[in-house]
Design a protein around this motif. Structure first.
Motif, PDB file in Angstrom:
ATOM      1  N   VAL A 128     -65.103 124.313  44.037  1.00  0.00           N
ATOM      2  CA  VAL A 128     -66.435 123.898  43.587  1.00  0.00           C
ATOM      3  C   VAL A 128     -67.322 125.145  43.552  1.00  0.00           C
ATOM      4  O   VAL A 128     -67.600 125.739  44.599  1.00  0.00           O
ATOM      5  CB  VAL A 128     -67.036 122.830  44.524  1.00  0.00           C
ATOM      6  N   VAL A 129     -67.726 125.535  42.367  1.00  0.00           N
ATOM      7  CA  VAL A 129     -68.467 126.795  42.205  1.00  0.00           C
ATOM      8  C   VAL A 129     -69.912 126.490  41.831  1.00  0.00           C
ATOM      9  O   VAL A 129     -70.185 125.798  40.843  1.00  0.00           O
ATOM     10  CB  VAL A 129     -67.821 127.680  41.119  1.00  0.00           C
ATOM     11  N   ARG A 130     -70.826 126.988  42.645  1.00  0.00           N
ATOM     12  CA  ARG A 130     -72.255 126.791  42.399  1.00  0.00           C
ATOM     13  C   ARG A 130     -72.867 128.128  41.965  1.00  0.00           C
ATOM     14  O   ARG A 130     -72.797 129.120  42.686  1.00  0.00           O
ATOM     15  CB  ARG A 130     -72.924 126.295  43.685  1.00  0.00           C
ATOM     16  N   THR A 155     -69.808 123.564  38.995  1.00  0.00           N
ATOM     17  CA  THR A 155     -68.611 123.066  38.321  1.00  0.00           C
ATOM     18  C   THR A 155     -67.469 123.009  39.325  1.00  0.00           C
ATOM     19  O   THR A 155     -67.306 123.916  40.133  1.00  0.00           O
ATOM     20  CB  THR A 155     -68.218 124.002  37.151  1.00  0.00           C
ATOM     21  N   ALA A 156     -66.683 121.909  39.236  1.00  0.00           N
ATOM     22  CA  ALA A 156     -65.495 121.793  40.093  1.00  0.00           C
ATOM     23  C   ALA A 156     -64.265 122.086  39.244  1.00  0.00           C
ATOM     24  O   ALA A 156     -64.084 121.506  38.173  1.00  0.00           O
ATOM     25  CB  ALA A 156     -65.424 120.396  40.694  1.00  0.00           C
ATOM     26  N   PHE A 157     -63.439 123.005  39.710  1.00  0.00           N
ATOM     27  CA  PHE A 157     -62.184 123.344  39.020  1.00  0.00           C
ATOM     28  C   PHE A 157     -61.018 122.778  39.836  1.00  0.00           C
ATOM     29  O   PHE A 157     -60.951 122.924  41.043  1.00  0.00           O
ATOM     30  CB  PHE A 157     -62.039 124.858  38.894  1.00  0.00           C
ATOM     31  N   GLY A 158     -60.076 122.174  39.137  1.00  0.00           N
ATOM     32  CA  GLY A 158     -58.891 121.666  39.818  1.00  0.00           C
ATOM     33  C   GLY A 158     -58.748 120.171  39.699  1.00  0.00           C
ATOM     34  O   GLY A 158     -59.430 119.560  38.874  1.00  0.00           O
ATOM     35  N   PRO A 159     -57.846 119.612  40.530  1.00  0.00           N
ATOM     36  CA  PRO A 159     -57.148 120.208  41.667  1.00  0.00           C
ATOM     37  C   PRO A 159     -56.217 121.362  41.270  1.00  0.00           C
ATOM     38  O   PRO A 159     -55.574 121.315  40.225  1.00  0.00           O
ATOM     39  CB  PRO A 159     -56.331 119.052  42.252  1.00  0.00           C
ATOM     40  N   LEU A 160     -56.215 122.381  42.132  1.00  0.00           N
ATOM     41  CA  LEU A 160     -55.396 123.573  41.920  1.00  0.00           C
ATOM     42  C   LEU A 160     -54.375 123.680  43.059  1.00  0.00           C
ATOM     43  O   LEU A 160     -54.692 123.341  44.197  1.00  0.00           O
ATOM     44  CB  LEU A 160     -56.284 124.828  41.924  1.00  0.00           C
ATOM     45  N   PRO A 161     -53.166 124.145  42.759  1.00  0.00           N
ATOM     46  CA  PRO A 161     -52.205 124.341  43.848  1.00  0.00           C
ATOM     47  C   PRO A 161     -52.613 125.551  44.690  1.00  0.00           C
ATOM     48  O   PRO A 161     -53.054 126.562  44.139  1.00  0.00           O
ATOM     49  CB  PRO A 161     -50.886 124.618  43.105  1.00  0.00           C
ATOM     50  N   GLY A 162     -52.499 125.412  46.011  1.00  0.00           N
ATOM     51  CA  GLY A 162     -52.817 126.556  46.865  1.00  0.00           C
ATOM     52  C   GLY A 162     -53.483 126.155  48.157  1.00  0.00           C
ATOM     53  O   GLY A 162     -53.539 124.970  48.518  1.00  0.00           O
ATOM     54  N   ALA A 186     -65.577 125.728  53.311  1.00  0.00           N
ATOM     55  CA  ALA A 186     -64.928 124.471  52.930  1.00  0.00           C
ATOM     56  C   ALA A 186     -65.491 123.338  53.761  1.00  0.00           C
ATOM     57  O   ALA A 186     -65.828 123.513  54.937  1.00  0.00           O
ATOM     58  CB  ALA A 186     -63.425 124.579  53.143  1.00  0.00           C
ATOM     59  N   GLU A 187     -65.600 122.184  53.130  1.00  0.00           N
ATOM     60  CA  GLU A 187     -66.079 120.997  53.832  1.00  0.00           C
ATOM     61  C   GLU A 187     -65.523 119.790  53.087  1.00  0.00           C
ATOM     62  O   GLU A 187     -65.769 119.644  51.884  1.00  0.00           O
ATOM     63  CB  GLU A 187     -67.619 120.978  53.831  1.00  0.00           C
ATOM     64  N   TYR A 188     -64.759 118.941  53.784  1.00  0.00           N
ATOM     65  CA  TYR A 188     -64.174 117.766  53.128  1.00  0.00           C
ATOM     66  C   TYR A 188     -63.706 116.774  54.178  1.00  0.00           C
ATOM     67  O   TYR A 188     -63.600 117.090  55.359  1.00  0.00           O
ATOM     68  CB  TYR A 188     -63.012 118.189  52.227  1.00  0.00           C
ATOM     69  N   SER A 189     -63.424 115.565  53.690  1.00  0.00           N
ATOM     70  CA  SER A 189     -62.929 114.512  54.591  1.00  0.00           C
ATOM     71  C   SER A 189     -61.418 114.569  54.668  1.00  0.00           C
ATOM     72  O   SER A 189     -60.753 114.857  53.658  1.00  0.00           O
ATOM     73  CB  SER A 189     -63.356 113.136  54.066  1.00  0.00           C
ATOM     74  N   LEU A 190     -60.894 114.274  55.839  1.00  0.00           N
ATOM     75  CA  LEU A 190     -59.440 114.180  55.994  1.00  0.00           C
ATOM     76  C   LEU A 190     -58.937 113.064  55.060  1.00  0.00           C
ATOM     77  O   LEU A 190     -59.552 112.001  54.949  1.00  0.00           O
ATOM     78  CB  LEU A 190     -59.084 113.854  57.444  1.00  0.00           C
ATOM     79  N   ARG A 195     -62.038 120.549  49.532  1.00  0.00           N
ATOM     80  CA  ARG A 195     -63.055 121.089  48.618  1.00  0.00           C
ATOM     81  C   ARG A 195     -63.516 122.433  49.163  1.00  0.00           C
ATOM     82  O   ARG A 195     -64.109 122.499  50.245  1.00  0.00           O
ATOM     83  CB  ARG A 195     -64.244 120.123  48.515  1.00  0.00           C
ATOM     84  N   PHE A 196     -63.232 123.482  48.404  1.00  0.00           N
ATOM     85  CA  PHE A 196     -63.638 124.835  48.775  1.00  0.00           C
ATOM     86  C   PHE A 196     -64.878 125.200  47.942  1.00  0.00           C
ATOM     87  O   PHE A 196     -64.825 125.198  46.714  1.00  0.00           O
ATOM     88  CB  PHE A 196     -62.510 125.838  48.518  1.00  0.00           C
ATOM     89  N   PHE A 197     -65.973 125.499  48.616  1.00  0.00           N
ATOM     90  CA  PHE A 197     -67.246 125.775  47.941  1.00  0.00           C
ATOM     91  C   PHE A 197     -67.480 127.283  47.834  1.00  0.00           C
ATOM     92  O   PHE A 197     -67.342 128.007  48.819  1.00  0.00           O
ATOM     93  CB  PHE A 197     -68.411 125.148  48.709  1.00  0.00           C
ATOM     94  N   ILE A 198     -67.864 127.681  46.654  1.00  0.00           N
ATOM     95  CA  ILE A 198     -68.213 129.081  46.425  1.00  0.00           C
ATOM     96  C   ILE A 198     -69.598 129.121  45.800  1.00  0.00           C
ATOM     97  O   ILE A 198     -69.906 128.324  44.905  1.00  0.00           O
ATOM     98  CB  ILE A 198     -67.161 129.742  45.510  1.00  0.00           C
ATOM     99  N   GLY A 199     -70.447 130.008  46.272  1.00  0.00           N
ATOM    100  CA  GLY A 199     -71.787 130.126  45.711  1.00  0.00           C
ATOM    101  C   GLY A 199     -72.175 131.577  45.537  1.00  0.00           C
ATOM    102  O   GLY A 199     -71.722 132.443  46.290  1.00  0.00           O
ATOM    103  N   PHE A 200     -72.984 131.825  44.521  1.00  0.00           N
ATOM    104  CA  PHE A 200     -73.431 133.207  44.288  1.00  0.00           C
ATOM    105  C   PHE A 200     -74.780 133.188  43.604  1.00  0.00           C
ATOM    106  O   PHE A 200     -75.214 132.177  43.043  1.00  0.00           O
ATOM    107  CB  PHE A 200     -72.413 133.972  43.422  1.00  0.00           C
ATOM    108  N   THR A 201     -75.455 134.324  43.639  1.00  0.00           N
ATOM    109  CA  THR A 201     -76.759 134.440  42.997  1.00  0.00           C
ATOM    110  C   THR A 201     -76.885 135.810  42.340  1.00  0.00           C
ATOM    111  O   THR A 201     -75.987 136.653  42.454  1.00  0.00           O
ATOM    112  CB  THR A 201     -77.900 134.209  44.001  1.00  0.00           C
TER     113      THR A 201
END
Lengths: 207, 229
Positions: A128-130, A155-162, A186-190, A195-201
């Protein structure tokens, strides 16, 4: 005093300064992985000041800095339940785990009397890229171009293997092909796809 | 008397220092001080803004926040002020200043360890993206290492923004403490990160940037002092 003695003294002094410096401002990154397998909210504290709050049956992953040379000392971790009661306190030793590029501080809080949560999903993730900047950015995972993220959009990309280790392979480039550094966690429910979050400015565009 | 917009703003500020805008980043023309902003500030905070409030506002114009169209929301300001309070005036006042001879001495050692393979970094720093010993200048098991204005970062961490902010915090600490930095650091406890004040600052800064990727980099803060939030 002879020139030889002075030179030897200077070498020793330089060695001492470098030796001291090796110990100072020398940082190692660890992956902090917290798994809450209980049916209650918890708060995990490191260094007596960094607090991570987790929902029931959830996971958080973050990077955290620690001493750069082997100290043999674990990380002091305390876990509190939703009611504020201390559930556990321990010194956690970092370990090498598959799926992570850095030593891992693994904090797993089990449910008494059996797991209350679904099993974790492994080997796949959503990226998930912000984009907090006002220009479009292109997202790469290794050599694969995942797509673009519009200004001030997500935007969310995937699901991706890895695994979490693949976050290190992400590269973000602006319109002029310049690399942009980013933050990741990363933050997600078992039971859900991680969900891996990436953010940049970046600075606002010139007007 | 009819005053110009700028004069009205300057009189509204409880400081004799002129308002200074940064011309080198962001927008080509610094925004004209806006009486509406002063009025809004008074209404929100119940006091006149000071020069630091104005600089913080200009920063919010240069970098988007998390609100619609990049506006800074109340919670964004709270995060920003948390960062400012964490660093404090002693460090923030070192932004834009290279430090004294002590800092220069340590910077030289860092450059030597990096074998002078340095790239220009932000705010007068120089960065080496290197490998661990013996292939590179970074000790084993180490990700980042700061010597004065010289930062050594593991090549694989080139895109790691929170780590860079952690190391830049050490740069500001070197600039503040000068030659006394390393002895003071050692006094704080090398492996005692629960109590070492230099690392306490570093890890907290790193966590703030991990959770708030929208935050402008530390070196973009223009510090004139006098935060009174």
């Amino acid at each position: 005093m002879g020139a030889g003695k002075i030179a030897r003294g200077l070498v020793v002094a330089a060695f001492l300064v470098i030796a001291a410096g090796i110990l100072a401002a020398c940082d190692t990154n660890y992956d902090l992985v917290i798994e809450n397998h209980t049916d209650q909210r918890i708060a995990v504290t490191l260094y007596d000041r960094l607090v991570y709050e987790l929902q029931p049956c959830s996971v958080q992953i973050a990077s955290i800095a620690g001493p750069g040379t082997p100290s043999g000392k674990g990380f002091r971790v305390s876990v509190r339940g939703g009611d504020g009661a201390t559930l556990a306190q321990a010194e956690v030793q970092p370990q090498r785990l598959e799926g992570y590029t850095q030593p891992v501080i693994l904090v797993r809080i089990p449910q008494e009397g059996g797991d209350a949560c679904p099993a974790p999903v492994e080997g796949v993730f959503l990226l998930v890229v912000r984009n907090y900047s006002q220009t479009e950015a292109t997202i790469w995972l290794g050599d694969a171009r995942l797509g673009t993220v519009a200004p001030l959009d997500q935007t969310a990309f995937g699901p991706l293997p890895g695994t979490w280790a693949d976050v290190k392979r992400v590269a973000i480039r602006d319109a002029s092909n310049t690399l942009i550094s980013y933050s990741a966690r990363a933050e997600y429910s078992l039971g859900d796809i991680p969900r891996f979050f990436i953010g940049f400015t970046a600075p606002r565009a010139r007007q | 008397m009819i005053a110009t917009r700028n004069r009205v703003i300057f009189r509204a500020l409880p400081t004799s220092k002129p308002l200074v805008a940064r011309h080198d980043v962001g927008v080509s023309q610094p925004p004209t001080p806006d009486p509406d902003w002063v009025a809004d500030f008074r209404a929100t905070h119940g006091r006149d803004p000071n020069e630091q409030d104005w600089q913080d506002y200009l920063l919010s114009l240069r970098y988007p926040g998390t609100g619609p169209n990049g506006e800074w929301l109340e919670r964004d300001w709270q995060v920003y002020y948390r960062l400012v309070d964490l660093l404090g005036g002693d460090l923030l006042s070192r932004i834009g200043k290279p430090g004294g001879h002590g800092t220069g001495f340590y910077s030289g050692i860092g450059a030597f360890l990096a074998l002078w393979k340095l790239e220009p970094g932000p705010d007068g720093t120089r960065i080496a993206y290197a490998r661990n010993f013996p292939a590179g200048g970074i000790p084993p098991n180490t990700t980042g290492w700061t010597w004065g204005n010289t930062i050594l970062i593991l090549e694989s961490e080139r895109n790691n923004r929170p780590l860079l902010m952690h190391e830049y915090t050490h740069v500001l600490q070197y600039r503040y403490k000068g030659i006394g930095y390393v002895p003071n650091y050692l006094k704080g406890g090398v492996y005692n990160w629960d109590n070492n004040p230099y690392e306490m600052q570093g890890v907290e800064v790193q966590q703030i940037y991990e959770w708030n990727p929208w935050l402008p980099p530390i070196w973009e803060i223009v510090w004139v002092g006098g935060r009174s939030q």
